[in-house]
Design an enzyme around this catalytic site. Structure first.
Site, PDB file in Angstrom:
ATOM      1  N   GLU A 184      -3.863  -0.268  -4.265  1.00  0.00           N
ATOM      2  CA  GLU A 184      -3.778  -0.606  -2.849  1.00  0.00           C
ATOM      3  C   GLU A 184      -4.796  -1.678  -2.471  1.00  0.00           C
ATOM      4  O   GLU A 184      -4.492  -2.626  -1.730  1.00  0.00           O
ATOM      5  CB  GLU A 184      -4.010   0.643  -2.000  1.00  0.00           C
ATOM      6  CG  GLU A 184      -4.068   0.375  -0.500  1.00  0.00           C
ATOM      7  CD  GLU A 184      -4.294   1.626   0.330  1.00  0.00           C
ATOM      8  OE1 GLU A 184      -4.661   1.494   1.509  1.00  0.00           O
ATOM      9  OE2 GLU A 184      -4.105   2.745  -0.203  1.00  0.00           O
ATOM     10  N   ARG A 185      -6.011  -1.563  -2.970  1.00  0.00           N
ATOM     11  CA  ARG A 185      -7.069  -2.496  -2.588  1.00  0.00           C
ATOM     12  C   ARG A 185      -6.859  -3.875  -3.196  1.00  0.00           C
ATOM     13  O   ARG A 185      -7.118  -4.895  -2.554  1.00  0.00           O
ATOM     14  CB  ARG A 185      -8.427  -1.900  -2.963  1.00  0.00           C
ATOM     15  CG  ARG A 185      -8.777  -0.723  -2.045  1.00  0.00           C
ATOM     16  CD  ARG A 185      -9.846   0.200  -2.579  1.00  0.00           C
ATOM     17  NE  ARG A 185     -10.020   1.326  -1.655  1.00  0.00           N
ATOM     18  CZ  ARG A 185     -10.697   2.435  -1.921  1.00  0.00           C
ATOM     19  NH1 ARG A 185     -11.280   2.587  -3.110  1.00  0.00           N
ATOM     20  NH2 ARG A 185     -10.795   3.395  -1.030  1.00  0.00           N
TER      21      ARG A 185
END
Length: 434
Positions: free
Chosen positions: A293-294
């Protein structure tokens, strides 16, 4: 990064097949034509020969996605922003049919079976959407709600939830944050109590992207009373079950076109077989999902920042003050040069992190650094560039003001800056000992 022989040939066939379904209807003759006949877009100036991680297939992927963005998404963004939502099922079906909702997911469940660098390439290209809300909603579907399911879920769960999500037939959302537990994931209170072969779930989730339209939620809940890091499980939960209540659609500072919901669970019954992987491993699985996600978030905002800087250059070259273009003032063109340099440094960190990740390395520290830098740099780019637009920048008529609103979330969502700093310090062994 080339894939090993047989896998590369297989994936080239799969990717060509899915690209053809879309590109044939917009007049592209073949995959090779798609790659060689047009230069790379401004947001991706590198060519295949000099790129660190992208191959010809990456650029073909990006160019095909750009056609969908230009034809099916960007013409409607202003309307969706005004309405405070976008038609997720319609947009996701278009993307799913073309293969863009599962580029690194298993082929047997509708994905392209490629490595995570292709997801990064997709995220970068989604940055050409002229708002932050729509790409964020897509990212939830592809790289936030489904990675753990694809990696650890049973065949039955993948068939029921992953396959239709990849094909764009179902919209997914992620249920982690709560009113009293955002970045501190270990403090969530939602409980799933086992009764026979079912869980009975009570609690609530906050800031749920896609929540008002979602067909299912990847829910993190406490499934025992054990230690906070070993008592949680990820559960695939259909949103149409009795007891699931959409309390409200949350009005936000930015990301207007992305629907965000507060959701409550009142004695919701779901089969125990809907647990992803092992019961009690949910916290660990979620932390692994956060890596992707990051990196995805950093990739997405890199392209957005490129576009904001370029549009600011064009505007300040035309707009005159004190009898010369605003751009000609040294404070302006020097500042834009500084910002572009920072964007390139972030891009290099992103691509290095991705290269290490697809080789199986733990990139938690680097992904946290990329997320931290992306959020802070987005604020710098938005603030500095908006200033050079003057009064126009304070209106809703230009992209820079939308970016200014939307990008503020990046330092909060998916782990706040302070959480990223804590993770980095942990890896540096500089956190105070308890």
């Amino acid at each position: 990064m080339a894939l090993p022989g047989g896998a590369l040939r297989l994936n080239q066939l799969v990717i060509s097949r899915n690209f053809y379904k879309f590109t044939s209807c917009v007049g592209v003759r073949s995959l090779s034509d798609n790659v060689s006949s047009k230069p790379a877009p401004p947001s991706a100036p590198e060519t295949v020969g000099d790129h660190l991680i992208y191959t010809q297939e990456h650029f073909a992927l990006k160019e095909s996605l750009r056609k969908i963005i230009d034809q099916e998404i960007n013409p409607h963004v202003d309307q969706w922003e005004a309405e405070g939502t976008f038609p997720a099922h319609k947009v996701f079906k278009i993307l799913g049919s073309a293969g863009f909702l599962g580029v690194n997911k298993p082929v047997e469940y509708g994905g392209l079976g490629l490595d995570f660098s292709y997801s990064v390439a997709v995220s970068e290209e989604l940055g050409n959407i002229r708002c932050g809300g729509v790409p964020m909603a897509i990212g939830v579907q592809t790289d936030m709600a489904t990675p753990a399911l694809a990696r650890f879920g049973s065949a039955e769960l993948k068939e029921e939830f992953l396959l239709p999500s990849i094909m764009g037939d179902k919209v997914a959302c992620l249920g982690v944050s709560e009113v009293g537990a955002g970045s501190d994931v270990s403090s969530i209170l939602t409980k799933a109590v086992r009764k026979g072969d079912e869980y009975v779930i009570n609690g609530g989730k906050m800031w749920t992207t896609n929540g008002t339209q979602a067909d299912w939620i990847c829910l993190l809940a406490n499934t025992s009373d054990g230690p906070a890091h070993r008592n949680k499980s990820l559960i695939c939960l259909p949103m149409n079950l009795p007891g699931v209540h959409i309390a409200r659609k949350i009005e936000k500072l930015g990301m207007w076109s992305s629907d965000t919901a507060e959701v409550f669970f009142d004695d919701v019954r779901v089969p125990c077989k809907n647990v992803i992987g092992q019961e009690g491993m949910g916290f660990t699985y979620q932390m692994l999902q956060f890596q992707e996600e990051r990196l995805w978030a950093a990739a997405n905002v890199v392209t957005m920042m490129d576009n904001i800087i370029q549009e600011t250059i064009q505007y300040t070259r035309q707009r005159k003050i004190f009898k010369q273009p605003v751009l000609y003032h040294q404070s302006v063109h020097f500042r834009l040069a500084e910002l572009q340099t920072e964007v390139e440094l972030l891009r290099s960190l992103l691509h290095r992190s991705t290269a290490l990740y697809i080789k199986g390395n733990d990139v938690t520290k680097l992904a946290s650094m990329a997320k931290l830098k992306a959020g802070r740099l987005a604020r710098e780019v938005g603030d500095s560039c908006l200033q050079y637009w003057g009064g126009m920048g304070f209106t809703s008529d230009v992209l820079v003001s939308r970016f200014y609103r939307d990008s503020r979330l990046l330092s909060i969502g998916g782990g706040a800056d302070e959480v990223m700093l804590g993770i980095i310090c942990k890896y540096m062994d500089t956190l105070p000992k308890k």
